[in-house]
Design a protein around this motif. Structure first.
Motif, PDB file in Angstrom:
ATOM      1  N   GLY A   1       0.586  -0.982  -0.325  1.00 35.94           N
ATOM      2  CA  GLY A   1      -0.337   0.100   0.100  1.00 35.94           C
ATOM      3  C   GLY A   1       0.617   1.335   0.013  1.00 35.94           C
ATOM      4  N   GLY A   2       1.575   1.403   0.629  1.00 30.75           N
ATOM      5  CA  GLY A   2       2.858   2.400   0.936  1.00 30.75           C
ATOM      6  C   GLY A   2       3.269   2.621  -0.623  1.00 30.75           C
ATOM      7  N   ALA A   3       3.811   1.987  -0.941  1.00 28.92           N
ATOM      8  CA  ALA A   3       4.297   1.926  -2.853  1.00 28.92           C
ATOM      9  C   ALA A   3       3.369   2.446  -3.759  1.00 28.92           C
ATOM     10  N   GLY A   4       2.193   2.229  -2.907  1.00 30.88           N
ATOM     11  CA  GLY A   4       0.987   2.951  -4.335  1.00 30.88           C
ATOM     12  C   GLY A   4       0.879   4.087  -4.187  1.00 30.88           C
ATOM     13  N   VAL A   5       1.063   4.552  -2.486  1.00 32.41           N
ATOM     14  CA  VAL A   5       1.042   5.594  -1.906  1.00 32.41           C
ATOM     15  C   VAL A   5       2.345   6.775  -3.088  1.00 32.41           C
ATOM     16  N   MET A   6       2.818   6.136  -2.721  1.00 33.41           N
ATOM     17  CA  MET A   6       3.998   7.372  -3.066  1.00 33.41           C
ATOM     18  C   MET A   6       3.879   7.287  -4.631  1.00 33.41           C
ATOM     19  N   ALA A   7       3.670   6.093  -5.747  1.00 32.24           N
ATOM     20  CA  ALA A   7       3.794   5.788  -6.971  1.00 32.24           C
ATOM     21  C   ALA A   7       2.960   6.989  -7.276  1.00 32.24           C
TER      22      ALA A   7
END
Lengths: 434, 434
Positions: free
Chosen positions: A284-290
């Motif tokens: 999820g975190g990587a999705g937010v950063m993307a």
């Protein structure tokens, strides 16, 4: 010695004639005292002797009707020896021979295996064959980048360090590479220009055929001064460069990593036909950063068709998010990735896919690589992969990149590369409309 | 199973008691049906059972007077099971026990070897011991970063994935790490805050003791929405976060690479006492790029003392530049690097050194690493190394980093790290003046 050995490698198929005034055999190969004694026509002469002897050898090459010449040594205008350089210029201008150099590393070509780089394999790796070519005003930059792309297994095409440009200049090289069928994307390192008009004309022409990604240094006042003492370039006001690059359709970058991140995407993938991206992630975190990075770079998150969401909802546990970014969560398996990928590829609202695969997820088995690469082969939309990790991840990344999926350590770098592809798509659209 | 195995590794020296209702032996270790049956006091309980059974076990832990508890499973407020989480909160509030979690990876500590991360070694590497600690709102981020730092051999201290923060929150963890003697720099990944005031108070206190570097995602509107569906965070207006972070002395970053680039510099080197840098390079192009990056980040090129220049002029060939950036050129040897390094370290106008070593240079022998590390040991000024390349370079970088010299792939990344150090130096100066 290193250069001569490069041509003795089994992969080089041409004939080679060592010229040495002192010996008639060089590393077991019959040598000649002068190029004029060579009993054959000569396509390329590589001159690696002290600067003060170079011009007389250049003259001999012209007499021998050598087609082209790479002059490696320094000791010309960059050291104040302007007259020596002017003399060479006068010689070459009167002839049909072309010269790259002096004061350069010359040429590295992964197809013909011409390799005039004087750094031995132990010091500098040689990258595999690929479609990224490079033109560089700095020799050290070429050396560092060849070494690095070899390590990362990034496929390169033709790489040229052109030095003082007594004859062949970066505009000539750009024009050449833009028509080279082996080159899909051109990368450039530049500190300054001698003939801005000629270069920009060549650049505008080149970008009609293929993307050109440029790293221009000497942007700052202090940097421009440093550039002037390095390559004698007049760096000029950076805003002027910036505007001119934009007009010519060049994609400007600000570090070597950014340069190759973008080149890799162009080299491996199709252009997106719009700026609507689908993000698929198991973190999820990587999705937010993307998602943040997309906003930074003018990439929009696609609104999925209801059909697309239904396809996923039917197969996914309820805690997965089927909105964009699609969060397959930390118990994602290869099936979930496959369902999501196929769903968004079929969705007309999606122009490109940012696929974030954190391989640490325990439920993800090794079949994931094969599933992604199979889908990629049929896809007309670009797929950009983001994957952060260590040993295991690096192995999987190698497998993905061998199948033309560009992989990035962070979401930000992946999105940056995608934005460059969209920028180039817009540029050629505008050109076609006109 | 993975977590229990982590505690069976020889490096963990504590006693371990498996609790399992079904078996009296777990992987050869005597087990107990309830924690209450354990014939010893318990410092830490790690709860890894389905969510619906967790609270009754938490109750038992409290009865047993367990000091602290890590609750791994999800299935609480993040899934709408708010009541279950409130129940746990009520339990812990009445007791002296502290809880990390639920819905987290828990704790990884390179000193005590407490390791509650449920990803096996094959999937996720474990980094070596070091002084960088980390607090993360995202478990997947922790997993990816541990795996990556293991691969890069970046030394880590204590790493905590805190999940839903039913009790221990990021402010508590920040306060704890700021007093932890094993931690020299704190890194954070955050999507949003529940109690902004408490956090900023803790942050302001922490930055008095050590640098805190933060990666805050959910910056953009779309990113904030994604964050809300990931961790239920209210991301809030980014400008507010930005201003608050600045006031608290936090160093904000925009990617995981930037986060660790900066953390590495803090972990290995002393703070600079000003923003005047000396750039030493054996590649002119890299020197120009570094100079540009300095201007981007508010780092100034030092004006050298005449004595400094003379020291170099006496030893260098005339084509080397002894102005800043010092260009040792492509035939630099280890001697030249040593002379330049010593000269600028003795110059009072220099606060920090950016040392660009392109190892491809043929004249550079292997003694260079030893020379640099010896000088670094005595240096009170920070030395930041930039080195781009492949196999050979990566080996040399490992040797340098083992001796506390932080190395970077590009000049831009090295300069960014230095700028963060100077930013923190300014922050503590301001605090001391008050």
């Amino acid at each position: 010695n290193v250069i001569f050995k490069n041509f003795l490698k089994p992969e080089f198929n041409g004939n080679i004639f060592p010229i040495n005034i002192k010996s008639d055999k060089v590393l077991g190969v019959k040598g000649y005292k002068s190029i004029k004694d060579v009993p054959d026509t000569v396509d390329l002469a590589v001159i690696v002797i002290p600067a003060r002897f170079v011009n007389s050898v250049v003259e001999e090459c012209i007499e021998k009707k050598v087609k082209s010449c790479v002059v490696i040594p320094g000791g010309f205008s960059e050291c104040g020896e302007t007259e020596r350089e002017n003399e060479m210029r006068a010689l070459v201008e009167k002839s049909t021979m072309r010269i790259i150099g002096p004061n350069c590393l010359g040429v590295f070509d992964t197809k013909s295996h011409v390799d005039t780089i004087f750094l031995p394999d132990e010091k500098m790796g040689r990258p595999p064959s690929g479609k990224i070519s490079m033109i560089s005003q700095s020799g050290a930059f070429v050396a560092a980048m060849l070494d690095w792309t070899a390590y990362e297994k990034i496929g390169m095409g033709k790489v040229i360090s052109f030095g003082n440009m007594v004859d062949v200049n970066n505009a000539d090289l750009l024009a050449y590479l833009s028509k080279d069928p082996e080159t899909k994307v051109i990368t450039m390192y530049m500190e300054g220009l001698k003939d801005g008009k000629q270069f920009l004309k060549a650049a505008s022409d080149a970008t009609k055929h293929k993307p050109v990604v440029i790293l221009k240094s000497g942007r700052s006042k202090a940097g421009a001064m440093a550039a002037s003492s390095h390559t004698g370039s007049l760096a000029g006001a950076d805003t002027i460069y910036d505007a001119a690059f934009k007009q010519a359709g060049l994609i400007r970058t600000y570090s070597s990593e950014e340069l190759f991140d973008i080149a890799k995407a162009f080299s491996y993938q199709e252009l997106p036909k719009g700026n609507k991206v689908a993000i698929i992630t198991d973190g999820g975190g990587a999705g937010v950063m993307a998602t943040d990075a997309c906003e930074d770079w003018g990439i929009e998150l696609a609104e999925f068709d209801n059909k697309t969401k239904t396809k996923m909802k039917e197969k996914f546990p309820p805690y997965c998010s089927v909105k964009n970014p699609i969060d397959l969560t930390g118990d994602a398996d290869a099936d979930r990735f496959e369902v999501a990928l196929n769903a968004v590829l079929e969705d007309e609202n999606v122009d490109a896919i940012l696929l974030i695969v954190l391989f640490q997820v325990p439920t993800l088995d090794e079949s994931i690589v094969k599933r992604i690469t199979e889908i990629n082969k049929k896809s007309k939309k670009p797929i950009i992969v983001v994957s952060s990790g260590g040993e295991f991840t690096k192995r999987k990344i190698k497998e993905l990149e061998e199948e033309d999926l560009p992989c990035y350590q962070t979401p930000e770098r992946g999105v940056r590369a995608l934005a460059a592809m969209y920028q180039y798509y817009q540029h050629i659209q505008k050109k076609t409309e006109k």
